[in-house]
Design a protein around this motif. Structure first.
Motif, PDB file in Angstrom:
ATOM      1  N   GLN A   5       8.918   8.048 -14.297  1.00  0.00           N
ATOM      2  CA  GLN A   5       9.163   8.456 -12.917  1.00  0.00           C
ATOM      3  C   GLN A   5       7.887   8.369 -12.093  1.00  0.00           C
ATOM      4  O   GLN A   5       7.898   7.934 -10.936  1.00  0.00           O
ATOM      5  N   TYR A   6       6.780   8.827 -12.666  1.00  0.00           N
ATOM      6  CA  TYR A   6       5.496   8.759 -11.967  1.00  0.00           C
ATOM      7  C   TYR A   6       5.138   7.309 -11.645  1.00  0.00           C
ATOM      8  O   TYR A   6       4.740   6.985 -10.520  1.00  0.00           O
ATOM      9  N   GLN A   7       5.278   6.434 -12.626  1.00  0.00           N
ATOM     10  CA  GLN A   7       4.873   5.051 -12.443  1.00  0.00           C
ATOM     11  C   GLN A   7       5.799   4.298 -11.489  1.00  0.00           C
ATOM     12  O   GLN A   7       5.379   3.350 -10.830  1.00  0.00           O
ATOM     13  N   LYS A   8       7.057   4.724 -11.394  1.00  0.00           N
ATOM     14  CA  LYS A   8       8.006   4.091 -10.476  1.00  0.00           C
ATOM     15  C   LYS A   8       7.902   4.659  -9.058  1.00  0.00           C
ATOM     16  O   LYS A   8       8.542   4.140  -8.141  1.00  0.00           O
ATOM     17  N   SER A   9       7.131   5.735  -8.891  1.00  0.00           N
ATOM     18  CA  SER A   9       6.989   6.357  -7.569  1.00  0.00           C
ATOM     19  C   SER A   9       5.982   5.565  -6.745  1.00  0.00           C
ATOM     20  O   SER A   9       4.804   5.472  -7.099  1.00  0.00           O
ATOM     21  N   HIS A  10       6.432   5.008  -5.640  1.00  0.00           N
ATOM     22  CA  HIS A  10       5.598   4.087  -4.887  1.00  0.00           C
ATOM     23  C   HIS A  10       4.415   4.779  -4.225  1.00  0.00           C
ATOM     24  O   HIS A  10       3.399   4.134  -3.922  1.00  0.00           O
ATOM     25  N   CYS A  11       4.509   6.083  -4.024  1.00  0.00           N
ATOM     26  CA  CYS A  11       3.347   6.798  -3.489  1.00  0.00           C
ATOM     27  C   CYS A  11       2.166   6.673  -4.441  1.00  0.00           C
ATOM     28  O   CYS A  11       1.004   6.551  -4.006  1.00  0.00           O
ATOM     29  N   ASN A  12       2.437   6.688  -5.746  1.00  0.00           N
ATOM     30  CA  ASN A  12       1.360   6.580  -6.733  1.00  0.00           C
ATOM     31  C   ASN A  12       0.790   5.166  -6.799  1.00  0.00           C
ATOM     32  O   ASN A  12      -0.420   4.981  -6.972  1.00  0.00           O
ATOM     33  N   TRP A  13       1.651   4.158  -6.641  1.00  0.00           N
ATOM     34  CA  TRP A  13       1.167   2.779  -6.605  1.00  0.00           C
ATOM     35  C   TRP A  13       0.264   2.577  -5.381  1.00  0.00           C
ATOM     36  O   TRP A  13      -0.815   1.972  -5.498  1.00  0.00           O
ATOM     37  N   ILE A  14       0.685   3.080  -4.233  1.00  0.00           N
ATOM     38  CA  ILE A  14      -0.131   2.918  -3.017  1.00  0.00           C
ATOM     39  C   ILE A  14      -1.465   3.633  -3.191  1.00  0.00           C
ATOM     40  O   ILE A  14      -2.522   3.101  -2.824  1.00  0.00           O
ATOM     41  N   ARG A  15      -1.426   4.825  -3.772  1.00  0.00           N
ATOM     42  CA  ARG A  15      -2.662   5.574  -3.981  1.00  0.00           C
ATOM     43  C   ARG A  15      -3.633   4.786  -4.878  1.00  0.00           C
ATOM     44  O   ARG A  15      -4.841   4.784  -4.632  1.00  0.00           O
ATOM     45  N   GLU A  16      -3.092   4.110  -5.890  1.00  0.00           N
ATOM     46  CA  GLU A  16      -3.939   3.359  -6.821  1.00  0.00           C
ATOM     47  C   GLU A  16      -4.385   2.010  -6.262  1.00  0.00           C
ATOM     48  O   GLU A  16      -5.562   1.638  -6.391  1.00  0.00           O
ATOM     49  N   GLU A  17      -3.455   1.277  -5.677  1.00  0.00           N
ATOM     50  CA  GLU A  17      -3.725  -0.113  -5.303  1.00  0.00           C
ATOM     51  C   GLU A  17      -4.137  -0.297  -3.847  1.00  0.00           C
ATOM     52  O   GLU A  17      -4.769  -1.309  -3.511  1.00  0.00           O
ATOM     53  N   GLU A  18      -3.774   0.634  -2.985  1.00  0.00           N
ATOM     54  CA  GLU A  18      -4.112   0.529  -1.560  1.00  0.00           C
ATOM     55  C   GLU A  18      -4.685   1.859  -1.073  1.00  0.00           C
ATOM     56  O   GLU A  18      -4.120   2.520  -0.198  1.00  0.00           O
ATOM     57  N   PRO A  19      -5.809   2.281  -1.643  1.00  0.00           N
ATOM     58  CA  PRO A  19      -6.349   3.612  -1.326  1.00  0.00           C
ATOM     59  C   PRO A  19      -6.685   3.799   0.153  1.00  0.00           C
ATOM     60  O   PRO A  19      -6.542   4.914   0.686  1.00  0.00           O
ATOM     61  N   GLU A  20      -7.112   2.736   0.838  1.00  0.00           N
ATOM     62  CA  GLU A  20      -7.430   2.880   2.257  1.00  0.00           C
ATOM     63  C   GLU A  20      -6.181   3.218   3.061  1.00  0.00           C
ATOM     64  O   GLU A  20      -6.220   4.045   3.976  1.00  0.00           O
ATOM     65  N   ILE A  21      -5.071   2.562   2.721  1.00  0.00           N
ATOM     66  CA  ILE A  21      -3.817   2.868   3.415  1.00  0.00           C
ATOM     67  C   ILE A  21      -3.391   4.300   3.115  1.00  0.00           C
ATOM     68  O   ILE A  21      -2.979   5.044   4.019  1.00  0.00           O
ATOM     69  N   TRP A  22      -3.489   4.701   1.843  1.00  0.00           N
ATOM     70  CA  TRP A  22      -3.077   6.066   1.500  1.00  0.00           C
ATOM     71  C   TRP A  22      -3.961   7.096   2.213  1.00  0.00           C
ATOM     72  O   TRP A  22      -3.466   8.122   2.696  1.00  0.00           O
ATOM     73  N   ASN A  23      -5.240   6.835   2.319  1.00  0.00           N
ATOM     74  CA  ASN A  23      -6.141   7.779   2.980  1.00  0.00           C
ATOM     75  C   ASN A  23      -5.835   7.918   4.466  1.00  0.00           C
ATOM     76  O   ASN A  23      -6.142   8.960   5.069  1.00  0.00           O
ATOM     77  N   HIS A  24      -5.252   6.883   5.059  1.00  0.00           N
ATOM     78  CA  HIS A  24      -4.901   6.941   6.486  1.00  0.00           C
ATOM     79  C   HIS A  24      -3.440   7.337   6.711  1.00  0.00           C
ATOM     80  O   HIS A  24      -2.978   7.349   7.852  1.00  0.00           O
ATOM     81  N   THR A  25      -2.721   7.640   5.616  1.00  0.00           N
ATOM     82  CA  THR A  25      -1.309   8.019   5.749  1.00  0.00           C
ATOM     83  C   THR A  25      -1.195   9.484   6.164  1.00  0.00           C
ATOM     84  O   THR A  25      -1.574  10.384   5.409  1.00  0.00           O
ATOM     85  N   LYS A  26      -0.695   9.697   7.358  1.00  0.00           N
ATOM     86  CA  LYS A  26      -0.466  11.062   7.863  1.00  0.00           C
ATOM     87  C   LYS A  26       0.841  11.620   7.329  1.00  0.00           C
ATOM     88  O   LYS A  26       0.916  12.792   6.918  1.00  0.00           O
TER      89      LYS A  26
END
Length: 523
Positions: free
Chosen positions: A136-157
Motif C-alpha cells: 500500500q505504501y509503495q502504491k501510494s503516489h504521494c510517496n513516489w512523488i516524495r521520493e522521485e520529485e522532492p521539489e514538487i512535493w516541497n512546493h505542494t500546499k
C-alpha cells in the motif's frame, strides 16, 4: 417545468458527461465527450493527464448540453459532480497544479517502506499484514512523488483528489464530499474524517495534516458556481453545488442498493462488488469500508482492478476482424463479440481464467492466468472465459463479504458497460445463482449523484424516498438452476484452488522481474 432538475457532471476515465436529471430519475438531457487521449504514459505503466483537461471537458460538455437543450439546461436548480477515484493532484499555494494528475490505474511504485511506530509495526506483523502495508505504501503516489520529485512535493500546499480540484474550479472552495475520499490518502472512512498521526495506517500515506482540506457529508452545499465557471461553461452563476460521492458510491445508490440484502456489481473498467452497510464492516482485514453517499452508512467493496478493461485488451490483441466488421455495420465490436457468448457452453469447454492482470493489495504478486486449453478452443472461448473469469473473481469477493457479515445477498443489481449486454447479464445470473436486476438507465452513476443533491435540496426527505422515485428496474435475469450447478462445481473444484497452486510461481515471477537486474529493460 413541473419537475425539479439537477445538472450533474460525471467524469470517468474515458469520458466526461454533463446531464440533466429530474426527480423521477430520468436523464432528460446528456452531452458526452470522450477523453482523447484518456491519459498519457511518459513511462511504461504510467497514467497521467493534465488536471485542467478535466475542467475543460466538463465545461465543453456543459456548453454542448446548453446548446442542444437550452430550456432543460436553464431549468437546473443545482449542480453536483462525481468523478473517478484515486486520481491525485499536487497544488501549490496559488491552487495551481504542479504536475499532471496521476490516475488510479497508474502502476508506478515508491521504493521505501512505512515508518510506523514500534508498537504499530509489531501489531501489523502479528496480524500477518506487513506485506500488504508495504505494498500500500509503495502504491501510494504521494510517496513516489516524495521520493522521485522532492521539489514538487516541497512546493505542494494541498494534495487533492480530482473531485476536490474540480469542485475548487467550479466554486473557488477547496472542499469535497466524504463519500468521494477514496484513494491512497490518509482518510478515516469509519469516522468520516482525516486520519490522525497516531492512527494505525497513517504511516502508509503520511502526507501531513497541513495538506488536509474540509470534507462534508453528501447532500450539503459545498459552494456556488463562480463567475469564472459560469463564463467557461454557461452554467448560471450562483447555482449551489452539492456534495455527492465518488463514481462507485453514486453508482451503488443509483442502482437502488440502499439496503443490505442487495449487492451491486459494477462491470466497468474496474469490476467491483459492493453493498450498503448500516455498520462499519471491513470487506477484508485492514481494507476500509468506504463512506457511503448516505450518511452513517458504508460501502464495503472488493475490486478487480482490470475488470472490463480486459475486454478492451481482448479487442486490441485478438479481435481485429470483429472491429473491422463492426465498423462496416455501424455497431460496436462488443455487440458482435457478445453474440458469440451464446455459442460457447458454460465453463468454456474447460477453459478457466484468473483475471488478476493487476494484483490487489491482499494478493500483491498475483498475475493473470488461463488454464485448460485444448484443441477445441477458439477466440470466442477466450472471450467468454474473460467474462466468466471476472465473475468468478467477483463471486470470490461476494462469498468473502458474506462470510464476514454473516448473511447472504438475495439479489444483485448491475451497472457499468458490461451490464448493457443481455448475454453477460444472463451469464452473471447463472454464475451467481441470484436474480440480476438491470435499471432502465445505464447512467446509474449520474442518477445517484443527482439524488444526493435532491435530498440536500429537500426534494426528498430521505435517501429511501429518493431511491423509490428515481430507481426503476427494467430487466430481471433469473439464474438457470442446471447451469448454476455447473458453475458451482467449476468454482469450488477448480477456480477457488487456482490461486493457491499458482501463488508460489507468481512469487518467483515477481522476484525475477522486479528484484533482479537480469531483467533490466535496457539489458
Amino acid at each position: 417545468m413541473s419537475d425539479h432538475c439537477v445538472l450533474v457532471f460525471d467524469v470517468g476515465t474515458q469520458s466526461s458527461r454533463a446531464m440533466i436529471v429530474d426527480q423521477k430519475g430520468t436523464v432528460r438531457a446528456i452531452a458526452k465527450l470522450h477523453h482523447e487521449p484518456a491519459y498519457r504514459s511518459p513511462e511504461p505503466d504510467w497514467a497521467e493527464q493534465d488536471a485542467d483537461y478535466y475542467y475543460e471537458m466538463i465545461c465543453r460538455a456543459a456548453q454542448q448540453c446548453r446548446r442542444e437543450h437550452p430550456d432543460l439546461f436553464a431549468a437546473a436548480e443545482a449542480v453536483s459532480i462525481t468523478t473517478i477515484r484515486d486520481t491525485v493532484i499536487c497544488l501549490d499555494q496559488h491552487m495551481k497544479p504542479l504536475r499532471p494528475a496521476i490516475l488510479w490505474l497508474d502502476q508506478r511504485t515508491a521504493a521505501g517502506k512505512p515508518n510506523a511506530p514500534f508498537l504499530s509495526e509489531a501489531a501489523i506483523r502479528a496480524a500477518g499484514m506487513n506485506p500488504t502495508f508495504v505494498m500500500q505504501y509503495q502504491k501510494s503516489h504521494c510517496n513516489w512523488i516524495r521520493e522521485e520529485e522532492p521539489e514538487i512535493w516541497n512546493h505542494t500546499k494541498y494534495f487533492v483528489l480530482l473531485s476536490t480540484y474540480l469542485i475548487y474550479r467550479m466554486t473557488g472552495e477547496l472542499k469535497d464530499a466524504s463519500a468521494s475520499m477514496v484513494g491512497h490518502i490518509p482518510f478515516d472512512h469509519k469516522h468520516r474524517r482525516w486520519m490522525r498521526e497516531r492512527d494505525l495506517t497513517y504511516p502508509v500515506f503520511p502526507i501531513g495534516a497541513e495538506k488536509y482540506y474540509p470534507v462534508q457529508d453528501s447532500g450539503t452545499v459545498l459552494g456556488a458556481i463562480s463567475a469564472s465557471m459560469a463564463e467557461d461553461s454557461g452554467v448560471k452563476e450562483g447555482l449551489p453545488v452539492y456534495a455527492a460521492g465518488s463514481d462507485k458510491a453514486c453508482e451503488l445508490l443509483g442502482l437502488g442498493c440502499s439496503e443490505e440484502s442487495r449487492a451491486a456489481i459494477g462491470l466497468g473498467t474496474t469490476a467491483t462488488i459492493s453493498y450498503m452497510s448500516d455498520t462499519y464492516q471491513e470487506p477484508e482485514r485492514f481494507i476500509p469500508a468506504y463512506a457511503a453517499v448516505i450518511p452513517e452508512k458504508w460501502n464495503p467493496e472488493i475490486e478487480i482492478f482490470r475488470g472490463y478493461w480486459l475486454i478492451s485488451w481482448f479487442k486490441k490483441e485478438f479481435a481485429s476482424h470483429e472491429m473491422e466488421k463492426a465498423e462496416e455495420l455501424g455497431i460496436s465490436a462488443e455487440e458482435i463479440l457478445n453474440r458469440s457468448l451464446a455459442l460457447i457452453p458454460a465453463g468454456c469447454d474447460g477453459l478457466i481464467m484468473q483475471p488478476y492482470f493487476t494484483p490487489n493489495v491482499t494478493m500483491p504478486t498475483a498475475r493473470g492466468a488461463i488454464i485448460g486449453f485444448s484443441d477445441v478452443h477458439t477466440r470466442a472461448h477466450l472471450y467468454r472465459a474473460i467474462v466468466e473469469g471476472i465473475n468468478f473473481a467477483l463471486i470470490d469477493g461476494m462469498r468473502h463479504i458474506e462470510k464476514r457479515r454473516g448473511s447472504k445477498f438475495t439479489s444483485v443489481a448491475v451497472g457499468g458497460g458490461g451490464s448493457q449486454s443481455n448475454e453477460i447479464c444472463q451469464i452473471t445470473a447463472d454464475m451467481f445463482g441470484l436474480p440480476i436486476l438491470r435499471t432502465e438507465s445505464y447512467e446509474a452513476t449520474g442518477i445517484g449523484c443527482a439524488m444526493a443533491a435532491m435530498v440536500g435540496m429537500g426534494i426528498f426527505d430521505s435517501y429511501e424516498a429518493a431511491v423509490e422515485s428515481c430507481v426503476h428496474y427494467k430487466d430481471t435475469f433469473e439464474p438457470r438452476e442446471k447451469v448454476t450447478e455447473i458453475y458451482n462445481r467449476l468454482y469450488d473444484d477448480v477456480y477457488q484452488r487456482t490461486y493457491g497452486h499458482l501463488k508460489p510461481l507468481y512469487q518467483k515471477l515477481h522476484e525475477i522481474y522486479h528484484d533482479s537486474k537480469l531483467m533490466d529493460r535496457n539489458f
